[in-house]
Design a protein around this motif. Structure first.
Motif, PDB file in Angstrom:
ATOM      1  N   LYS A   1       0.817  -1.208   0.000  1.00  0.00           N
ATOM      2  CA  LYS A   1       0.000   0.000   0.000  1.00  0.00           C
ATOM      3  C   LYS A   1       0.859   1.269   0.000  1.00  0.00           C
ATOM      4  CE  LYS A   1      -3.670  -2.603   0.521  1.00  0.00           C
ATOM      5  NZ  LYS A   1      -4.639  -2.822  -0.578  1.00  0.00           N
ATOM      6  N   TRP A   2       0.336   2.301  -0.664  1.00  0.00           N
ATOM      7  CA  TRP A   2       0.915   3.642  -0.567  1.00  0.00           C
ATOM      8  C   TRP A   2      -0.246   4.641  -0.524  1.00  0.00           C
ATOM      9  CZ3 TRP A   2      -0.165   7.482  -4.055  1.00  0.00           C
ATOM     10  CH2 TRP A   2      -0.689   7.084  -5.288  1.00  0.00           C
ATOM     11  N   GLY A   3       0.012   5.817   0.026  1.00  0.00           N
ATOM     12  CA  GLY A   3      -1.038   6.831   0.113  1.00  0.00           C
ATOM     13  C   GLY A   3      -0.491   8.106   0.717  1.00  0.00           C
ATOM     14  N   THR A   4      -1.219   9.182   0.548  1.00  0.00           N
ATOM     15  CA  THR A   4      -0.807  10.492   1.059  1.00  0.00           C
ATOM     16  C   THR A   4      -1.177  10.604   2.531  1.00  0.00           C
ATOM     17  OG1 THR A   4      -2.911  11.404   0.313  1.00  0.00           O
ATOM     18  CG2 THR A   4      -1.053  11.603  -1.185  1.00  0.00           C
ATOM     19  N   SER A   5      -0.209  10.970   3.337  1.00  0.00           N
ATOM     20  CA  SER A   5      -0.502  11.215   4.752  1.00  0.00           C
ATOM     21  C   SER A   5      -1.115  12.591   4.965  1.00  0.00           C
ATOM     22  CB  SER A   5       0.788  11.088   5.572  1.00  0.00           C
ATOM     23  OG  SER A   5       1.783  11.973   5.083  1.00  0.00           O
ATOM     24  N   ASN A   6      -0.803  13.545   4.069  1.00  0.00           N
ATOM     25  CA  ASN A   6      -1.367  14.895   4.123  1.00  0.00           C
ATOM     26  C   ASN A   6      -1.816  15.280   2.714  1.00  0.00           C
ATOM     27  OD1 ASN A   6      -0.789  15.627   6.960  1.00  0.00           O
ATOM     28  ND2 ASN A   6       1.340  15.464   6.308  1.00  0.00           N
ATOM     29  N   PRO A   7      -2.818  16.173   2.599  1.00  0.00           N
ATOM     30  CA  PRO A   7      -3.279  16.576   1.271  1.00  0.00           C
ATOM     31  C   PRO A   7      -2.182  17.290   0.479  1.00  0.00           C
ATOM     32  CG  PRO A   7      -4.870  17.194   2.962  1.00  0.00           C
ATOM     33  CD  PRO A   7      -3.623  16.766   3.677  1.00  0.00           C
ATOM     34  N   ILE A   8      -2.256  17.138  -0.833  1.00  0.00           N
ATOM     35  CA  ILE A   8      -1.338  17.798  -1.761  1.00  0.00           C
ATOM     36  C   ILE A   8      -2.076  18.982  -2.385  1.00  0.00           C
ATOM     37  CG2 ILE A   8       0.051  17.530  -3.837  1.00  0.00           C
ATOM     38  CD1 ILE A   8       0.213  14.563  -3.196  1.00  0.00           C
ATOM     39  N   ILE A   9      -1.503  20.159  -2.319  1.00  0.00           N
ATOM     40  CA  ILE A   9      -2.135  21.365  -2.860  1.00  0.00           C
ATOM     41  C   ILE A   9      -1.667  21.549  -4.299  1.00  0.00           C
ATOM     42  CG2 ILE A   9      -2.424  23.846  -2.620  1.00  0.00           C
ATOM     43  CD1 ILE A   9      -1.947  23.560   0.341  1.00  0.00           C
ATOM     44  N   LEU A  10      -2.648  21.588  -5.218  1.00  0.00           N
ATOM     45  CA  LEU A  10      -2.374  21.792  -6.633  1.00  0.00           C
ATOM     46  C   LEU A  10      -3.280  22.894  -7.159  1.00  0.00           C
ATOM     47  CD1 LEU A  10      -2.101  18.106  -7.923  1.00  0.00           C
ATOM     48  CD2 LEU A  10      -0.230  19.659  -7.410  1.00  0.00           C
ATOM     49  N   ARG A  11      -2.894  23.462  -8.295  1.00  0.00           N
ATOM     50  CA  ARG A  11      -3.699  24.497  -8.933  1.00  0.00           C
ATOM     51  C   ARG A  11      -4.381  23.903 -10.157  1.00  0.00           C
ATOM     52  NH1 ARG A  11      -3.676  29.884  -8.496  1.00  0.00           N
ATOM     53  NH2 ARG A  11      -1.732  29.808  -7.311  1.00  0.00           N
ATOM     54  N   ASP A  12      -5.720  23.919 -10.130  1.00  0.00           N
ATOM     55  CA  ASP A  12      -6.493  23.406 -11.251  1.00  0.00           C
ATOM     56  C   ASP A  12      -6.969  24.565 -12.111  1.00  0.00           C
ATOM     57  OD1 ASP A  12      -7.995  21.007 -12.452  1.00  0.00           O
ATOM     58  OD2 ASP A  12      -9.602  22.472 -12.147  1.00  0.00           O
ATOM     59  N   ALA A  13      -6.982  24.352 -13.437  1.00  0.00           N
ATOM     60  CA  ALA A  13      -7.343  25.434 -14.349  1.00  0.00           C
ATOM     61  C   ALA A  13      -8.788  25.873 -14.181  1.00  0.00           C
ATOM     62  CB  ALA A  13      -7.088  24.992 -15.794  1.00  0.00           C
ATOM     63  N   GLU A  14      -9.671  24.984 -13.773  1.00  0.00           N
ATOM     64  CA  GLU A  14     -11.094  25.312 -13.660  1.00  0.00           C
ATOM     65  C   GLU A  14     -11.508  25.643 -12.230  1.00  0.00           C
ATOM     66  OE1 GLU A  14     -15.463  23.379 -14.825  1.00  0.00           O
ATOM     67  OE2 GLU A  14     -13.580  22.472 -15.507  1.00  0.00           O
ATOM     68  N   LEU A  15     -11.020  24.885 -11.260  1.00  0.00           N
ATOM     69  CA  LEU A  15     -11.446  25.073  -9.872  1.00  0.00           C
ATOM     70  C   LEU A  15     -10.506  25.936  -9.055  1.00  0.00           C
ATOM     71  CD1 LEU A  15     -12.666  21.455  -9.034  1.00  0.00           C
ATOM     72  CD2 LEU A  15     -14.010  23.390  -9.850  1.00  0.00           C
TER      73      LEU A  15
END
Length: 372
Positions: free
Chosen positions: A107-121
């Motif tokens: 298993k793998w997974g994010t322990s904390n959210p990743i902040i990204l920039r989306d073109a629409e949201l």
């Protein structure tokens, strides 16, 4: 080790390993004082490799098969030991068994959210998780880099490190790809392959191979998902006026069936009035058309009141499968009336094109003659 095991090792020297744990990557064979007699039988099964270590140095390696340990099968170890005789006495060496099968469903997974920039949201926080598979391809490298003197090296001792490497590669890859958020689901396989290729060299430094990496899900925070669900629900509903009328009608029906008491006719009237108000709020043109025209002022000298003007016909328009109206004649052009718009009013047998109705055809701009 008990005395019986010591005596047993003096007569029968069989070197083998059967894994009953399913998560052991490396196992050091246990022999009293590490003494292995010349002529001992070594059994290496499919999915295994064996490494001999003498005084901290890798001496010999064996793949699957059965071997009789002798000077022919141990040339490097024989040279290191420097035996000048018949090699009948025991020699001391550490034997490591390596499990070369594929270790799956790690298993793998994010322990904390990743902040990204989306073109629409705009800026969004993402979480992701999945699985990966790993196997040993270079036992000597793994022994030197990670195992060392560990007699029982299990997969969880390296899985945490690989999981952190995956998260770093995932963040870099998905940030560089700039895939729109609504298109991520269709690009899981492509993103997974990119991540695996980007981190393959780092994994191979430990003698391992990342055979497969899968993304199971990339999710948004619950509040953002709830907002997207509402947005999708509005799109599914389509005509909000018809939906509101339908909801009001259901409420009236439920109120009429309420056995708790009350005047059902009064509740029905209140419901109809509320429905009319909602309809007028959603369609102000219809509300204006349904209001009775103001009475014309009567001249002071007129002995009798003039008769009220006849009511104007109310027209309905049909466009893209939806019905709009009713509208009086004057604002029809502002409502998008064209020659090919379907229209209907009370008294007509069915829907007709606007240019086929004489009283509407005069409102339409003249069509240009055919080109010469």
């Amino acid at each position: 080790m008990s005395l019986f095991e010591k005596i047993r090792g003096e007569f029968v020297d069989i070197i083998e390993w059967l894994d009953s744990t399913n998560d052991t990557m490396v196992y050091r064979f246990q022999r009293y004082n590490n003494e292995i007699k010349m002529g001992a039988k070594l059994t290496v099964r499919p999915g295994q490799k064996t490494v001999f270590v003498n005084e901290g140095r890798i001496a010999d390696c064996f793949g699957p098969g059965m071997y009789t340990l002798s000077t022919q099968n141990l040339p490097i170890l024989t040279t290191l030991m420097g035996w000048p005789y018949a090699f009948n006495s025991p020699f001391k060496a550490e034997v490591y068994f390596f499990n070369t099968r594929i270790f799956t469903n790690l298993k793998w997974g994010t322990s904390n959210p990743i902040i990204l920039r989306d073109a629409e949201l705009g800026p969004v926080r993402l979480r992701a998780y999945g699985t990966y598979n790993v196997r040993i391809v270079q036992p000597e490298v793994l022994l030197q880099e990670l195992v060392s003197t560990d007699g029982l090296f299990q997969v969880d001792e390296v899985s945490d490190h690989i999981r952190n490497m995956i998260m770093t590669a995932f963040t870099s890859s998905i940030g560089a790809a700039q895939v729109p958020l609504f298109d991520l689901a269709s690009r899981y396989q492509e993103i997974s392959n990119t991540i695996r290729q980007n981190m393959q060299a780092d994994v191979q430094r430990f003698g391992l191979d990342l055979t497969q990496l899968l993304i199971e899900n990339i999710s948004l925070p619950p509040e953002v998902e709830a907002a997207l669900d509402k947005r999708a629900s509005i799109g599914v509903l389509g005509n909000m006026q018809q939906y509101t009328q339908y909801q009001v009608a259901n409420s009236i029906e439920q109120s009429a069936q309420n056995p708790s008491g009350g005047n059902s006719f009064l509740e029905l009237g209140v419901g109809l009035a509320m429905a009319q108000q909602v309809t007028n709020a959603l369609n102000p043109n219809a509300a204006q058309s349904q209001q009775p025209p103001a009475a014309a002022p009567q001249p002071a000298t007129s002995p009798a009141a003039a008769p009220p003007p006849p009511p104007q016909p109310q027209w309905y328009l049909s466009r893209d499968g939806q019905t709009f109206g009713p509208f009086p004649v004057n604002p029809l052009l502002q409502q998008g009336l064209t020659a090919q718009t379907y229209v209907w009013r009370s008294g007509m047998n069915g829907w007709q094109f606007a240019n086929a109705v004489p009283e509407l055809a005069v409102l339409l701009p003249p069509s240009p003659p055919p080109a010469p």
